[in-house]
Motif scaffolding. Structure first.
Motif, mmCIF file in Angstrom:
data_model
loop_
_atom_site.group_PDB
_atom_site.id
_atom_site.type_symbol
_atom_site.label_atom_id
_atom_site.label_comp_id
_atom_site.label_asym_id
_atom_site.label_seq_id
_atom_site.Cartn_x
_atom_site.Cartn_y
_atom_site.Cartn_z
ATOM 1 N N GLU A 1 52.156 100.827 126.348
ATOM 2 C CA GLU A 1 52.146 99.745 127.334
ATOM 3 C C GLU A 1 51.734 100.238 128.711
ATOM 4 O O GLU A 1 51.226 99.466 129.524
ATOM 5 C CB GLU A 1 53.535 99.102 127.431
ATOM 6 N N ASN A 2 51.965 101.532 128.971
ATOM 7 C CA ASN A 2 51.673 102.085 130.291
ATOM 8 C C ASN A 2 50.414 102.955 130.295
ATOM 9 O O ASN A 2 50.270 103.855 131.113
ATOM 10 C CB ASN A 2 52.876 102.879 130.796
ATOM 11 N N ARG B 1 61.068 102.883 133.324
ATOM 12 C CA ARG B 1 60.154 103.016 134.460
ATOM 13 C C ARG B 1 60.251 104.409 135.074
ATOM 14 O O ARG B 1 59.261 104.974 135.516
ATOM 15 C CB ARG B 1 60.455 101.956 135.526
ATOM 16 N N LEU C 1 47.326 102.469 136.589
ATOM 17 C CA LEU C 1 48.173 101.291 136.567
ATOM 18 C C LEU C 1 47.286 100.073 136.362
ATOM 19 O O LEU C 1 46.217 99.967 136.943
ATOM 20 C CB LEU C 1 48.942 101.159 137.891
ATOM 21 N N SER C 2 47.738 99.147 135.509
ATOM 22 C CA SER C 2 46.912 97.964 135.251
ATOM 23 C C SER C 2 46.864 97.090 136.492
ATOM 24 O O SER C 2 47.811 97.017 137.263
ATOM 25 C CB SER C 2 47.485 97.174 134.074
ATOM 26 N N THR D 1 46.676 93.545 138.555
ATOM 27 C CA THR D 1 47.244 92.219 138.418
ATOM 28 C C THR D 1 46.758 91.360 139.567
ATOM 29 O O THR D 1 46.373 91.864 140.619
ATOM 30 C CB THR D 1 48.786 92.267 138.443
ATOM 31 N N ASP E 1 54.532 95.267 142.685
ATOM 32 C CA ASP E 1 53.860 94.508 141.629
ATOM 33 C C ASP E 1 54.968 93.853 140.800
ATOM 34 O O ASP E 1 55.635 94.508 140.004
ATOM 35 C CB ASP E 1 53.015 95.451 140.762
ATOM 36 N N LYS F 1 54.802 91.626 138.456
ATOM 37 C CA LYS F 1 54.526 91.459 137.032
ATOM 38 C C LYS F 1 54.919 92.713 136.260
ATOM 39 O O LYS F 1 55.546 92.645 135.198
ATOM 40 C CB LYS F 1 53.051 91.137 136.807
ATOM 41 N N GLN F 2 54.549 93.877 136.810
ATOM 42 C CA GLN F 2 54.873 95.143 136.154
ATOM 43 C C GLN F 2 56.220 95.697 136.603
ATOM 44 O O GLN F 2 56.694 96.680 136.044
ATOM 45 C CB GLN F 2 53.776 96.173 136.435
ATOM 46 N N GLU G 1 52.827 105.278 141.796
ATOM 47 C CA GLU G 1 54.108 104.604 141.600
ATOM 48 C C GLU G 1 55.249 105.386 142.244
ATOM 49 O O GLU G 1 55.314 106.611 142.162
ATOM 50 C CB GLU G 1 54.391 104.424 140.111
#
Length: 241
Positions: free
Chosen positions: A25-26, A108, A128-129, A131, A145, A147-148, A158
């Motif tokens: 997912e990351n 996280r 990082l994706s 958004t 962020d 959403k994340q 991060e």
């Protein structure tokens, strides 16, 4: 950008599956392995950027594997363990581990630590994706962020937050530039504070300030209003009186 390959050496299938899902997912490429034999079978075929190793492998030692990896090269190592023994941590770091994370861990935080170790050792870091802007809140040089559920600096790196720290920051950002009494913060975070005392809010405030303020002793954003509570100032040009 190629996804960094992260080896996962853990004899618990459920933990391997959870770590595979988390890393995928990351934006990492996880390579799950049940033990030292699996690692040795894979290493000649797969160039890993980092290895997560459970300290207590069934019938064998994660420390032994860490020592073997370090003797063979410079692949970064993050140790995972349920033990709280400080001696184990020291031994793990002395044999060449780059970091050490206790189970159960905040997902996280683990991801942030993996990224930090990759950056320190010059390895590729998973991006990082992106958004939409409406999912992001900017204050000063930092961006949340939503959403994340992550906090980033102005270099898009991060900043690791615990679950309680993120919830606190998110709550303040939902009520910007508004004085919030301590009782409201206790009510918002109550489920996390059942084993603590009222002063835990102050401790969380101090920890959060260390991560978001240039000078935590003179906060620009997360300010105290004596006798009233706390206020999160998004526009630092505002009066701090």
């Amino acid at each position: 950008m190629t996804r960094p390959k992260i080896g996962i050496v853990d004899d618990e299938a459920s933990m391997r599956d959870a770590l595979v899902a988390l890393l995928s997912e990351n934006h990492f490429d996880p390579v799950p392995m049940a033990g030292i034999a699996d690692y040795q079978d894979n290493i000649d075929q797969t160039a890993l950027d980092l290895v997560l190793i459970d300290l207590q492998l069934k019938g064998e030692s994660g420390l032994t594997l860490a020592m073997d990896i370090r003797r063979a090269g410079d692949v970064p190592i993050v140790m995972l363990t349920g033990r709280g023994d400080e001696t184990d941590k020291i031994v793990g770091l002395e044999v060449g581990a780059d970091d050490y994370v206790l189970k159960p861990f905040n997902p996280r935080e683990l991801v942030a630590r993996i990224r930090a170790v990759l950056r320190r050792t010059g390895k590729p870091v998973a991006a990082l994706s992106t958004t939409p802007d409406q999912d992001r809140i900017t204050f000063g040089r930092l961006v949340v962020d939503q959403k994340q559920r992550i906090l980033m600096d102005d270099q898009d790196d991060e900043i690791s937050l615990t679950n309680a720290e993120y919830r606190l920051l998110d709550y303040f950002l939902s009520r910007p530039n508004e004085v919030i009494p301590r009782v409201d913060l206790l009510a918002e975070l109550g489920s996390d504070l059942t084993k603590y005392v009222d002063r835990t809010v102050d401790v969380l405030i101090l920890r959060l300030r260390r991560k978001i303020e240039k000078n935590p002793s003179k906060p620009e954003h997360l300010q105290t209003r004596r006798g009233q509570g706390y206020i999160f100032v998004t526009d630092t040009q505002r009066s701090t009186n």
